[in-house]
Design a protein around this motif. Structure first.
Motif, PDB file in Angstrom:
ATOM      1  N   THR A 170      -6.352  90.378  69.063  1.00 30.82           N
ATOM      2  CA  THR A 170      -7.691  89.210  69.013  1.00 30.82           C
ATOM      3  C   THR A 170      -7.861  87.911  69.303  1.00 30.82           C
ATOM      4  O   THR A 170      -8.577  87.343  68.715  1.00 30.82           O
ATOM      5  N   ARG A 178     -13.480  91.005  69.129  1.00 34.03           N
ATOM      6  CA  ARG A 178     -13.082  92.006  67.806  1.00 34.03           C
ATOM      7  C   ARG A 178     -13.998  93.241  67.384  1.00 34.03           C
ATOM      8  O   ARG A 178     -13.045  93.443  66.450  1.00 34.03           O
ATOM      9  N   SER A 179     -15.050  92.902  67.181  1.00 32.66           N
ATOM     10  CA  SER A 179     -15.473  94.107  66.248  1.00 32.66           C
ATOM     11  C   SER A 179     -15.408  94.923  66.938  1.00 32.66           C
ATOM     12  O   SER A 179     -15.482  95.696  66.249  1.00 32.66           O
ATOM     13  N   TRP A 182     -12.014  96.384  66.465  1.00 32.36           N
ATOM     14  CA  TRP A 182     -11.774  97.162  65.182  1.00 32.36           C
ATOM     15  C   TRP A 182     -12.246  98.843  65.269  1.00 32.36           C
ATOM     16  O   TRP A 182     -11.871  99.369  64.228  1.00 32.36           O
ATOM     17  N   LEU A 185     -10.254 100.938  66.852  1.00 34.32           N
ATOM     18  CA  LEU A 185      -9.118 101.282  65.908  1.00 34.32           C
ATOM     19  C   LEU A 185      -9.476 101.834  64.888  1.00 34.32           C
ATOM     20  O   LEU A 185      -8.519 102.993  64.065  1.00 34.32           O
ATOM     21  N   GLU A 186     -10.669 101.337  64.146  1.00 34.62           N
ATOM     22  CA  GLU A 186     -11.013 102.601  62.326  1.00 34.62           C
ATOM     23  C   GLU A 186     -11.167 104.189  63.289  1.00 34.62           C
ATOM     24  O   GLU A 186     -11.157 105.287  62.579  1.00 34.62           O
ATOM     25  N   THR A 199      -2.162  89.805  63.116  1.00 35.06           N
ATOM     26  CA  THR A 199      -3.466  89.112  63.108  1.00 35.06           C
ATOM     27  C   THR A 199      -3.816  87.654  62.411  1.00 35.06           C
ATOM     28  O   THR A 199      -2.855  87.772  61.044  1.00 35.06           O
ATOM     29  N   GLU A 204      -9.876  90.801  59.159  1.00 37.78           N
ATOM     30  CA  GLU A 204      -8.989  91.811  60.101  1.00 37.78           C
ATOM     31  C   GLU A 204      -7.722  92.841  59.051  1.00 37.78           C
ATOM     32  O   GLU A 204      -8.344  94.076  58.571  1.00 37.78           O
ATOM     33  N   LYS A 207      -9.520  94.415  56.812  1.00 40.89           N
ATOM     34  CA  LYS A 207     -10.104  95.990  57.124  1.00 40.89           C
ATOM     35  C   LYS A 207      -8.827  97.470  56.907  1.00 40.89           C
ATOM     36  O   LYS A 207      -8.927  98.531  56.835  1.00 40.89           O
ATOM     37  N   CYS A 208      -7.466  96.770  56.656  1.00 39.52           N
ATOM     38  CA  CYS A 208      -6.597  97.198  56.096  1.00 39.52           C
ATOM     39  C   CYS A 208      -5.431  98.072  54.891  1.00 39.52           C
ATOM     40  O   CYS A 208      -6.189  97.867  54.211  1.00 39.52           O
TER      41      CYS A 208
END
Length: 257
Positions: A170, A178-179, A182, A185-186, A199, A204, A207-208
Motif C-alpha cells: 500500500t 489502503r482501507s 486491508w 486481507l482480512e 508496511t 496497518e 491490524k496484525c
C-alpha cells in the motif's frame, strides 16, 4: 522431500537465518515462527532487511546460513512444491499495462495452471473482493495506483495460496484504497490464509496478530502490537524508543571494542 524436524503447527518457520550480499549482512541471525492463519506485519526503516527477509521466505533467494520451512517444506530442497502454496507480491509487481484487467487475470491463471472449470468463479471472487468487476475491460495502465495494487493482489490470489507474502503493497496508495486493500486481507485471513506483509504505515501494523520490528538487519522485537506499544501513547513512539535503545547498545558495544 525434506521435512522440518519437530515442526510445530506453523506455516512459516525461520531458523537462525543470515543473508549476506558480499560483505553486507542484509539479514542477521533471524528466527521466527508464524502460526497458520495469522498475519505478521514487518516494520522498520528503509534498508532494515524487510524486503530481503520476504524474498527469502518467498524462495526468491537462498539464505547464506540457517533454514526456512514453509508448512514443513524446506525452501531450498522443496522449492518447487512451495511455489504452489505461496503468493508473492513484491514492491514492483509485474502487471501488463497494455492488457485489460480481465486479460491480466487470465494471464496469471495460465501461469498458475488454474483449471478451466474454476476460472470464472475465481475471477468473479477476487475481482469482486477488489471492487474491480466493473472495470474488467479497462487497460491496467489506465488504472489508478490503488486499483493497480488491488489488481496485483487479485492476480496473486488466483491460485489460492496458503501463504501470502506482500512487500509494502500500500506504499503511496490513497487512504481509501489502503482501507479497501486491508479489507481484502482480512477476508483472506478469515478463510484461513497466512499473511506476511511489510508496511510503512503503523496503523496497518496495528491490524496484525504480531508485529516484527527490524532494524539494521536484525529482528529487534516480535510480539503483538499492543505488547510492543507497552506503556507508550502510540506504537510509533514505542518503536522510535526501541530503535534508540538498539542504536545506543550498538554504539556502546563498538566503543568497548
Amino acid at each position: 522431500m525434506t521435512k522440518a524436524p519437530e515442526s510445530p503447527p506453523s506455516m512459516v518457520d525461520v531458523r537462525n537465518v543470515t543473508m549476506r550480499f558480499k560483505s553486507v549482512e542484509a539479514v542477521k541471525d533471524i528466527s521466527l515462527q508464524i502460526p497458520k492463519g495469522h498475519v505478521l506485519g514487518l516494520v522498520g526503516s528503509d534498508g532494515a532487511g524487510k524486503s530481503t527477509l520476504l524474498r527469502l521466505v518467498a524462495t526468491m533467494i537462498q539464505p547464506t546460513s540457517g533454514n526456512i520451512y514453509i508448512d514443513g517444506l524446506h525452501v531450498v530442497t522443496d522449492k518447487q512444491k512451495i511455489k504452489n502454496i505461496i503468493g508473492y507480491m513484491p514492491q514492483r509487481f509485474g502487471l501488463y499495462q497494455d492488457l485489460t484487467v480481465e486479460e491480466n487475470m487470465d494471464f496469471f491463471m495460465d501461469i498458475f495452471a488454474v483449471p478451466r472449470r474454476e476460472r470464472k468463479e475465481r475471477k468473479e471472487k477476487y475481482l469482486g473482493f477488489s471492487n474491480l468487476l466493473p472495470f474488467t475491460d479497462r487497460m491496467a495502465g489506465n488504472l489508478s495506483g490503488g486499483m493497480k495494487q488491488k489488481l496485483g493482489l487479485a492476480c496473486v490470489l488466483v491460485h489460492e495460496p496458503q501463504l501470502l507474502i506482500l512487500d509494502e503493497p500500500t506504499n503511496g496508495v490513497d487512504p481509501v484504497s489502503r482501507s479497501e486493500f486491508w479489507e481484502i486481507l482480512e477476508n483472506m485471513q478469515k478463510e484461513g490464509m497466512t499473511i506476511i506483509v511489510s508496511t510503512a504505515y503503523l496503523d496497518e501494523g496495528e491490524k496484525c496478530n504480531r508485529l516484527g520490528l527490524m532494524h539494521d538487519s536484525v529482528l529487534l522485537d516480535l510480539a503483538a502490537p499492543s505488547v510492543i506499544r507497552g506503556g507508550f501513547p502510540t506504537l510509533e513512539e514505542a518503536i522510535i524508543e526501541r530503535i534508540k535503545q538498539a542504536d545506543g547498545a550498538l554504539a556502546h558495544d563498538t566503543f568497548q571494542l
